[in-house]
Scaffold this motif. Structure first.
Motif, PDB file in Angstrom:
ATOM      1  N   TYR A  92       0.831  -1.203   0.000  1.00  0.00           N
ATOM      2  CA  TYR A  92       0.000   0.000   0.000  1.00  0.00           C
ATOM      3  C   TYR A  92       0.865   1.253   0.000  1.00  0.00           C
ATOM      4  CZ  TYR A  92      -3.559  -3.324   1.533  1.00  0.00           C
ATOM      5  OH  TYR A  92      -4.410  -4.395   1.614  1.00  0.00           O
ATOM      6  N   LEU A  93       0.296   2.300  -0.501  1.00  0.00           N
ATOM      7  CA  LEU A  93       0.884   3.633  -0.362  1.00  0.00           C
ATOM      8  C   LEU A  93      -0.210   4.559   0.142  1.00  0.00           C
ATOM      9  CD1 LEU A  93       3.434   5.403  -0.787  1.00  0.00           C
ATOM     10  CD2 LEU A  93       2.417   6.094  -2.977  1.00  0.00           C
ATOM     11  N   GLN A  94      -0.116   4.924   1.406  1.00  0.00           N
ATOM     12  CA  GLN A  94      -1.065   5.871   1.983  1.00  0.00           C
ATOM     13  C   GLN A  94      -0.540   7.281   1.725  1.00  0.00           C
ATOM     14  OE1 GLN A  94      -4.104   5.360   3.578  1.00  0.00           O
ATOM     15  NE2 GLN A  94      -4.267   7.600   3.463  1.00  0.00           N
ATOM     16  N   MET A  95      -1.350   8.082   1.064  1.00  0.00           N
ATOM     17  CA  MET A  95      -0.942   9.433   0.687  1.00  0.00           C
ATOM     18  C   MET A  95      -1.856  10.437   1.377  1.00  0.00           C
ATOM     19  SD  MET A  95      -0.193   8.866  -3.377  1.00  0.00           S
ATOM     20  CE  MET A  95      -1.922   8.637  -3.779  1.00  0.00           C
ATOM     21  N   ASN A  96      -1.282  11.247   2.243  1.00  0.00           N
ATOM     22  CA  ASN A  96      -2.025  12.265   2.971  1.00  0.00           C
ATOM     23  C   ASN A  96      -1.534  13.649   2.586  1.00  0.00           C
ATOM     24  OD1 ASN A  96      -3.377  10.206   4.409  1.00  0.00           O
ATOM     25  ND2 ASN A  96      -1.776  10.168   5.969  1.00  0.00           N
ATOM     26  N   SER A  97      -2.331  14.640   2.905  1.00  0.00           N
ATOM     27  CA  SER A  97      -1.972  16.043   2.624  1.00  0.00           C
ATOM     28  C   SER A  97      -1.517  16.215   1.182  1.00  0.00           C
ATOM     29  CB  SER A  97      -0.870  16.501   3.590  1.00  0.00           C
ATOM     30  OG  SER A  97      -1.287  16.371   4.926  1.00  0.00           O
ATOM     31  N   LEU A  98      -2.290  15.690   0.279  1.00  0.00           N
ATOM     32  CA  LEU A  98      -1.901  15.710  -1.129  1.00  0.00           C
ATOM     33  C   LEU A  98      -1.842  17.131  -1.674  1.00  0.00           C
ATOM     34  CD1 LEU A  98      -3.851  12.564  -2.253  1.00  0.00           C
ATOM     35  CD2 LEU A  98      -1.425  12.946  -2.656  1.00  0.00           C
ATOM     36  N   LYS A  99      -0.903  17.324  -2.585  1.00  0.00           N
ATOM     37  CA  LYS A  99      -0.682  18.617  -3.215  1.00  0.00           C
ATOM     38  C   LYS A  99      -0.844  18.479  -4.725  1.00  0.00           C
ATOM     39  CE  LYS A  99       2.902  19.618   0.237  1.00  0.00           C
ATOM     40  NZ  LYS A  99       4.335  19.978   0.437  1.00  0.00           N
ATOM     41  N   PRO A 100      -1.153  19.559  -5.410  1.00  0.00           N
ATOM     42  CA  PRO A 100      -1.267  19.466  -6.876  1.00  0.00           C
ATOM     43  C   PRO A 100       0.008  18.910  -7.523  1.00  0.00           C
ATOM     44  CG  PRO A 100      -2.228  21.514  -6.127  1.00  0.00           C
ATOM     45  CD  PRO A 100      -1.588  20.874  -4.918  1.00  0.00           C
ATOM     46  N   GLU A 101       1.152  19.173  -6.947  1.00  0.00           N
ATOM     47  CA  GLU A 101       2.402  18.666  -7.519  1.00  0.00           C
ATOM     48  C   GLU A 101       2.583  17.163  -7.318  1.00  0.00           C
ATOM     49  OE1 GLU A 101       2.011  21.269  -5.443  1.00  0.00           O
ATOM     50  OE2 GLU A 101       3.684  21.418  -4.008  1.00  0.00           O
ATOM     51  N   ASP A 102       1.683  16.534  -6.580  1.00  0.00           N
ATOM     52  CA  ASP A 102       1.704  15.077  -6.463  1.00  0.00           C
ATOM     53  C   ASP A 102       1.004  14.403  -7.647  1.00  0.00           C
ATOM     54  OD1 ASP A 102       1.108  15.487  -2.956  1.00  0.00           O
ATOM     55  OD2 ASP A 102       3.010  14.974  -3.929  1.00  0.00           O
ATOM     56  N   THR A 103       0.408  15.207  -8.508  1.00  0.00           N
ATOM     57  CA  THR A 103      -0.260  14.654  -9.683  1.00  0.00           C
ATOM     58  C   THR A 103       0.735  13.926 -10.572  1.00  0.00           C
ATOM     59  OG1 THR A 103      -2.001  16.346  -9.684  1.00  0.00           O
ATOM     60  CG2 THR A 103      -1.524  15.254 -11.782  1.00  0.00           C
ATOM     61  N   ALA A 104       0.436  12.671 -10.849  1.00  0.00           N
ATOM     62  CA  ALA A 104       1.348  11.841 -11.638  1.00  0.00           C
ATOM     63  C   ALA A 104       0.724  10.468 -11.849  1.00  0.00           C
ATOM     64  CB  ALA A 104       2.691  11.684 -10.920  1.00  0.00           C
ATOM     65  N   VAL A 105       1.357   9.699 -12.699  1.00  0.00           N
ATOM     66  CA  VAL A 105       1.050   8.275 -12.793  1.00  0.00           C
ATOM     67  C   VAL A 105       1.963   7.562 -11.801  1.00  0.00           C
ATOM     68  CG1 VAL A 105       1.012   6.237 -14.254  1.00  0.00           C
ATOM     69  CG2 VAL A 105       0.367   8.463 -15.204  1.00  0.00           C
ATOM     70  N   TYR A 106       1.365   6.781 -10.940  1.00  0.00           N
ATOM     71  CA  TYR A 106       2.102   6.071  -9.897  1.00  0.00           C
ATOM     72  C   TYR A 106       2.263   4.607 -10.298  1.00  0.00           C
ATOM     73  CZ  TYR A 106       1.818  10.052  -6.768  1.00  0.00           C
ATOM     74  OH  TYR A 106       1.969  11.300  -6.198  1.00  0.00           O
ATOM     75  N   TYR A 107       3.494   4.127 -10.157  1.00  0.00           N
ATOM     76  CA  TYR A 107       3.832   2.756 -10.519  1.00  0.00           C
ATOM     77  C   TYR A 107       4.342   2.010  -9.296  1.00  0.00           C
ATOM     78  CZ  TYR A 107       3.944   4.636 -15.291  1.00  0.00           C
ATOM     79  OH  TYR A 107       3.631   5.244 -16.484  1.00  0.00           O
ATOM     80  N   CYS A 108       3.897   0.778  -9.134  1.00  0.00           N
ATOM     81  CA  CYS A 108       4.514  -0.050  -8.104  1.00  0.00           C
ATOM     82  C   CYS A 108       5.590  -0.904  -8.751  1.00  0.00           C
ATOM     83  CB  CYS A 108       3.491  -0.908  -7.385  1.00  0.00           C
ATOM     84  SG  CYS A 108       2.594  -2.090  -8.402  1.00  0.00           S
ATOM     85  N   ASN A 109       6.589  -1.242  -7.960  1.00  0.00           N
ATOM     86  CA  ASN A 109       7.626  -2.121  -8.488  1.00  0.00           C
ATOM     87  C   ASN A 109       8.096  -3.071  -7.406  1.00  0.00           C
ATOM     88  OD1 ASN A 109       9.696  -0.850  -6.946  1.00  0.00           O
ATOM     89  ND2 ASN A 109      11.086  -0.789  -8.674  1.00  0.00           N
ATOM     90  N   ALA A 110       8.805  -4.064  -7.828  1.00  0.00           N
ATOM     91  CA  ALA A 110       9.351  -5.047  -6.906  1.00  0.00           C
ATOM     92  C   ALA A 110      10.732  -5.459  -7.385  1.00  0.00           C
ATOM     93  CB  ALA A 110       8.440  -6.263  -6.816  1.00  0.00           C
ATOM     94  N   VAL A 111      11.616  -5.657  -6.437  1.00  0.00           N
ATOM     95  CA  VAL A 111      12.927  -6.218  -6.725  1.00  0.00           C
ATOM     96  C   VAL A 111      12.938  -7.624  -6.127  1.00  0.00           C
ATOM     97  CG1 VAL A 111      15.407  -6.003  -6.431  1.00  0.00           C
ATOM     98  CG2 VAL A 111      13.996  -3.948  -6.703  1.00  0.00           C
TER      99      VAL A 111
END
Length: 115
Positions: free
Chosen positions: A79-98
């Motif tokens: 999970y990625l809990q995102m709080n206090s979001l800002k307009p500059e957080d706008t993006a496509v978010y990708y999960c990855n694994a090593v």
């Protein structure tokens, strides 16, 4: 080996969202598998948001104190809990694994933060 991200959407500035990344059970069976979230805004390079491996967790400077990465081994989900979001957080978010020294990427999920 599979990663499936979800949870993106439109949110107002100051709001919260939680992204989920469902991973293959085999990835969670290995303690040292690293899981992370990256993001890419239009016209910008992909950047680290958060990464966790064993007892080590790193966050990008711009999200420290606002975002939290966690994993639920029983659900094979990160999970990625995102709080206090800002307009500059706008993006496509990708999960990855090593996993066994190979890097795997899920499809992106779009997060849009309106001002």
């Amino acid at each position: 080996v599979q990663l499936q991200a979800s949870g993106g959407g439109l949110v107002q500035a100051g709001g919260s969202l939680r992204l989920s990344c469902a991973a293959s059970r085999s990835m969670f069976s290995i303690k040292n598998t690293g899981f992370g979230w990256y993001r890419q805004a239009p016209g910008k390079q992909r950047e680290l948001v958060a990464f966790n491996s064993a007892d080590i967790t790193n966050y990008g400077d711009s999200v420290k104190g606002r975002f939290t990465i966690s994993r639920d081994n029983a659900k094979n989900t990160v999970y990625l809990q995102m709080n206090s979001l800002k307009p500059e957080d706008t993006a496509v978010y990708y999960c990855n694994a090593v996993y066994f020294l190979r890097t795997y990427w899920g499809q992106g999920t779009l997060v849009t933060v309106s001002s």
